[in-house]
Design a protein around this motif. Sequence first.
Motif, PDB file in Angstrom:
ATOM      1  N   GLY A  36       0.806  -1.214   0.000  1.00  0.00           N
ATOM      2  CA  GLY A  36       0.000   0.000   0.000  1.00  0.00           C
ATOM      3  C   GLY A  36       0.836   1.260   0.000  1.00  0.00           C
ATOM      4  N   VAL A  37       1.902   1.280   0.810  1.00  0.00           N
ATOM      5  CA  VAL A  37       2.806   2.443   0.839  1.00  0.00           C
ATOM      6  C   VAL A  37       3.501   2.604  -0.509  1.00  0.00           C
ATOM      7  N   SER A  38       3.944   1.483  -1.069  1.00  0.00           N
ATOM      8  CA  SER A  38       4.605   1.527  -2.381  1.00  0.00           C
ATOM      9  C   SER A  38       3.668   2.096  -3.442  1.00  0.00           C
ATOM     10  N   ARG A  39       2.394   1.729  -3.361  1.00  0.00           N
ATOM     11  CA  ARG A  39       1.403   2.252  -4.313  1.00  0.00           C
ATOM     12  C   ARG A  39       1.249   3.759  -4.147  1.00  0.00           C
ATOM     13  N   MET A  40       1.225   4.222  -2.874  1.00  0.00           N
ATOM     14  CA  MET A  40       1.064   5.647  -2.617  1.00  0.00           C
ATOM     15  C   MET A  40       2.256   6.449  -3.116  1.00  0.00           C
ATOM     16  N   LYS A  53       2.302   6.300  -7.087  1.00  0.00           N
ATOM     17  CA  LYS A  53       1.099   6.797  -7.747  1.00  0.00           C
ATOM     18  C   LYS A  53       1.271   8.272  -8.127  1.00  0.00           C
ATOM     19  N   LYS A  54       0.724   8.656  -9.253  1.00  0.00           N
ATOM     20  CA  LYS A  54       0.781  10.051  -9.684  1.00  0.00           C
ATOM     21  C   LYS A  54      -0.296  10.852  -8.970  1.00  0.00           C
ATOM     22  N   TRP A  55       0.134  11.774  -8.119  1.00  0.00           N
ATOM     23  CA  TRP A  55      -0.801  12.611  -7.358  1.00  0.00           C
ATOM     24  C   TRP A  55      -0.958  13.954  -8.064  1.00  0.00           C
ATOM     25  N   ASP A  56      -2.147  14.528  -7.939  1.00  0.00           N
ATOM     26  CA  ASP A  56      -2.378  15.848  -8.516  1.00  0.00           C
ATOM     27  C   ASP A  56      -1.577  16.905  -7.769  1.00  0.00           C
ATOM     28  N   SER A  57      -1.367  16.679  -6.461  1.00  0.00           N
ATOM     29  CA  SER A  57      -0.589  17.615  -5.651  1.00  0.00           C
ATOM     30  C   SER A  57       0.511  16.862  -4.921  1.00  0.00           C
ATOM     31  N   VAL A  58       1.748  17.237  -5.173  1.00  0.00           N
ATOM     32  CA  VAL A  58       2.888  16.603  -4.501  1.00  0.00           C
ATOM     33  C   VAL A  58       2.850  16.897  -3.001  1.00  0.00           C
ATOM     34  N   LEU A  59       2.367  18.089  -2.635  1.00  0.00           N
ATOM     35  CA  LEU A  59       2.305  18.492  -1.225  1.00  0.00           C
ATOM     36  C   LEU A  59       1.384  17.557  -0.438  1.00  0.00           C
ATOM     37  N   ILE A  60       0.237  17.220  -1.023  1.00  0.00           N
ATOM     38  CA  ILE A  60      -0.701  16.310  -0.354  1.00  0.00           C
ATOM     39  C   ILE A  60      -0.065  14.936  -0.179  1.00  0.00           C
ATOM     40  N   ASN A  61       0.658  14.489  -1.187  1.00  0.00           N
ATOM     41  CA  ASN A  61       1.354  13.197  -1.106  1.00  0.00           C
ATOM     42  C   ASN A  61       2.347  13.190   0.052  1.00  0.00           C
TER      43      ASN A  61
END
Length: 268
Positions: free
Chosen positions: A197-201, A204-212
């Motif tokens: 799950g962590v590897s997926r997060m 994964k391409k997030w719309d906001s790097v800050l949120i990631n």
Amino acid sequence: LLKKIGVDGFASVLASILLIISPPFLYVFSVSNPYSIPIMLLLLGFLLLLNGKKLIAYAVFSMIIFFGLMPFIISLILLSIYLIKSRNYKGLYIILLMLLFLFPIVKLGMPEFISFARLQEGVNFRIQMFISEFGGEMGISLFSILLALFGLRQLWEKKYENIAVYIALVLLIVVAFFEIKSLVYADFIVVVLAAIGVSRMIYKKWDSVLINIIIGLLLVISLVFSTIFYVIVLSDALPNKDVMDSFEYLKQESRENDVVFSYYTKGH
């Protein structure tokens, strides 16, 4: 061992770290209990099996019987799931021989018979026992469970290809309802799912790097504080300093053949 079953290198390392700081692992390998050696033998058996050394692997699995019925039965269940998943149906005859080997050993009085403890009633009690943050002595971290849900979602993309994992996890949780200490077996699956799950997060391409970054930091901080909290609780588990001081007092104030009386609910 994880690489042998197809888990990538990053997830394998992360799963190892999550396992080391998980409450069930800390408990099993910090205090005297009947599960530490059987778990070591179980992992060794699967490692030998994955490396093609089947006879030695089955011999290692057979040794688990000498450490308790429950660890042996859990080991046979997991071994059966693996053999069916890998379509090694001939190996099921070995399990049948192990079961036949079980009867004379039990008849001789070793190991102990299974005696499921009567659980307290209510859903709240079961939740507390299963989750360490709610006071469960052998509970799994709530944040590991949340991460494992992300891992399950990743596995579910392949639908029933990973059905062996789902069956093993469900069976281990059911067994843990009757013998909470067996939850440590489920913990091994949970930490691997959490690592996936962590590897997926991360990838994964997030719309906001800050949120990631914020979500990642919150999960890491939560896991660390959960581990620190559990270590503090475990350090005060019996026998604590008060108990050891009591034994030291009895040693100094008693003679060799003296008898110490205790209320019957405090004894074994």
